[in-house]
Design a protein around this motif. Structure first.
Motif, PDB file in Angstrom:
ATOM      1  N   ASP A  47       2.951   3.534  -6.802  1.00 44.38           N
ATOM      2  CA  ASP A  47       2.949   3.194  -5.218  1.00 44.38           C
ATOM      3  C   ASP A  47       1.855   3.290  -4.641  1.00 44.38           C
ATOM      4  O   ASP A  47       1.688   2.763  -3.643  1.00 44.38           O
ATOM      5  CB  ASP A  47       4.291   3.804  -4.725  1.00 44.38           C
ATOM      6  N   PHE A  48       0.965   4.160  -5.093  1.00 43.50           N
ATOM      7  CA  PHE A  48      -0.164   4.527  -4.336  1.00 43.50           C
ATOM      8  C   PHE A  48      -1.627   4.109  -5.148  1.00 43.50           C
ATOM      9  O   PHE A  48      -2.646   4.361  -4.298  1.00 43.50           O
ATOM     10  CB  PHE A  48      -0.205   6.059  -4.074  1.00 43.50           C
ATOM     11  N   THR A  49      -1.373   3.219  -6.017  1.00 43.92           N
ATOM     12  CA  THR A  49      -2.483   2.606  -6.570  1.00 43.92           C
ATOM     13  C   THR A  49      -3.506   2.020  -5.519  1.00 43.92           C
ATOM     14  O   THR A  49      -2.964   1.216  -4.746  1.00 43.92           O
ATOM     15  CB  THR A  49      -2.296   1.660  -7.475  1.00 43.92           C
ATOM     16  N   GLY A  50      -4.891   2.340  -5.352  1.00 43.98           N
ATOM     17  CA  GLY A  50      -5.510   1.736  -4.482  1.00 43.98           C
ATOM     18  C   GLY A  50      -5.525   2.275  -3.012  1.00 43.98           C
ATOM     19  O   GLY A  50      -6.467   2.164  -1.995  1.00 43.98           O
ATOM     20  N   ARG A  51      -4.951   3.195  -2.795  1.00 48.24           N
ATOM     21  CA  ARG A  51      -4.597   4.014  -1.466  1.00 48.24           C
ATOM     22  C   ARG A  51      -5.202   5.451  -1.427  1.00 48.24           C
ATOM     23  O   ARG A  51      -5.311   5.991  -0.296  1.00 48.24           O
ATOM     24  CB  ARG A  51      -3.449   4.192  -1.081  1.00 48.24           C
ATOM     25  N   LEU A  52      -5.843   5.884  -2.385  1.00 48.39           N
ATOM     26  CA  LEU A  52      -6.269   6.953  -2.719  1.00 48.39           C
ATOM     27  C   LEU A  52      -7.791   7.203  -3.305  1.00 48.39           C
ATOM     28  O   LEU A  52      -8.134   6.431  -3.983  1.00 48.39           O
ATOM     29  CB  LEU A  52      -5.620   7.927  -3.742  1.00 48.39           C
TER      30      LEU A  52
END
Length: 242
Positions: free
Chosen positions: A74-79
């Motif tokens: 769910d957090f791929t590309g956001r960290l």
């Protein structure tokens, strides 16, 4: 000192030290900005990985002891991950991302809490308008100014009395909390009337000078409402924001 008392003291001290090591750090960040969550605590000598979670239940990322991150779907590309091991950069934060972000070290025998941040994401506040209504007194040297500070969903009123160019505020000193949780305030700074609309990361201002309305050159008739001559917007960068 009795052994049981000593044991109780030691247990209490250890509990206090553990609580101090995981105290929540409040952080406010402007919507759309990035935020660096640093890992300040010392890691155990033998640990398998570090887990970052939201509200203790939602898995954010698992970082191996080698420093290799495994981001959950769910957090791929956001960290992003800075040079400092085990710290995390959250990208493009939205209001729904508010929550408690915590890190813990996982060892073969226990999960050790390391760091906690209570993150609050706030949008920018709306512009504030200032309306000044001059009411002349029967005393020629006196001038009353009725001031309204207004946003799209709130307002606050105050009166300023000026005698011989010396002005004071009468009422309305306490700030008004808007429906969005921001603060709306009106106050006098030297000869400037200031309307301030702010939250922890952003503020807007509108202001006017008392001389503009109460000087000897000012027209003696009733002014009616007059908008503020200037509006200022400023973004306050939150601590730990990158």
């Amino acid at each position: 000192m009795r052994p049981c008392v000593v044991l109780l003291f030691v247990v209490s001290l250890l509990t206090l030290c553990e609580a101090q090591g995981t105290i929540e750090t409040p952080v406010f960040v402007l919507k759309g900005r990035d935020l660096l969550l640093e890992l300040h605590a010392d890691l155990p000598e033998k640990f398998s990985f570090v887990d970052w979670k939201i509200n203790k239940t939602v898995d954010l990322v698992r970082i191996e002891s080698s420093g290799e991150p495994n981001v959950f779907k769910d957090f791929t590309g956001r960290l992003e991950f800075p040079d400092k091991h085990f710290s995390v950069i959250l990208k493009n934060l939205q209001e729904a991302d508010s929550g408690v972000y915590s890190a813990e070290a996982v060892t073969p025998t226990e999960d050790k809490p390391l760091t906690e941040y209570k993150v609050t994401v706030q949008g920018p506040v709306s512009p504030v308008k200032q309306i000044v209504d001059r009411v002349d007194s029967s005393i020629s040297e006196s001038c009353d100014l009725h001031v309204t500070c207004r946003t799209h969903n709130s307002h606050i009123n105050s009166t300023f009395r000026c005698v011989d160019q010396n002005c004071s505020q009468e009422g309305g000193e306490r700030p008004e909390v808007t429906t969005s949780g921001a603060s709306l305030q009106v106050y006098l700074l030297n000869s400037t009337i200031i309307c301030n609309h702010s939250n922890q990361v952003n503020w807007t201002q509108a202001f006017n000078t008392t001389e503009h309305f109460c000087s000897s050159n000012a027209s003696p008739f009733h002014y009616g409402w007059v908008p503020a001559i200037c509006t200022v917007t400023l973004v306050i960068t939150a601590a730990l924001h990158v």
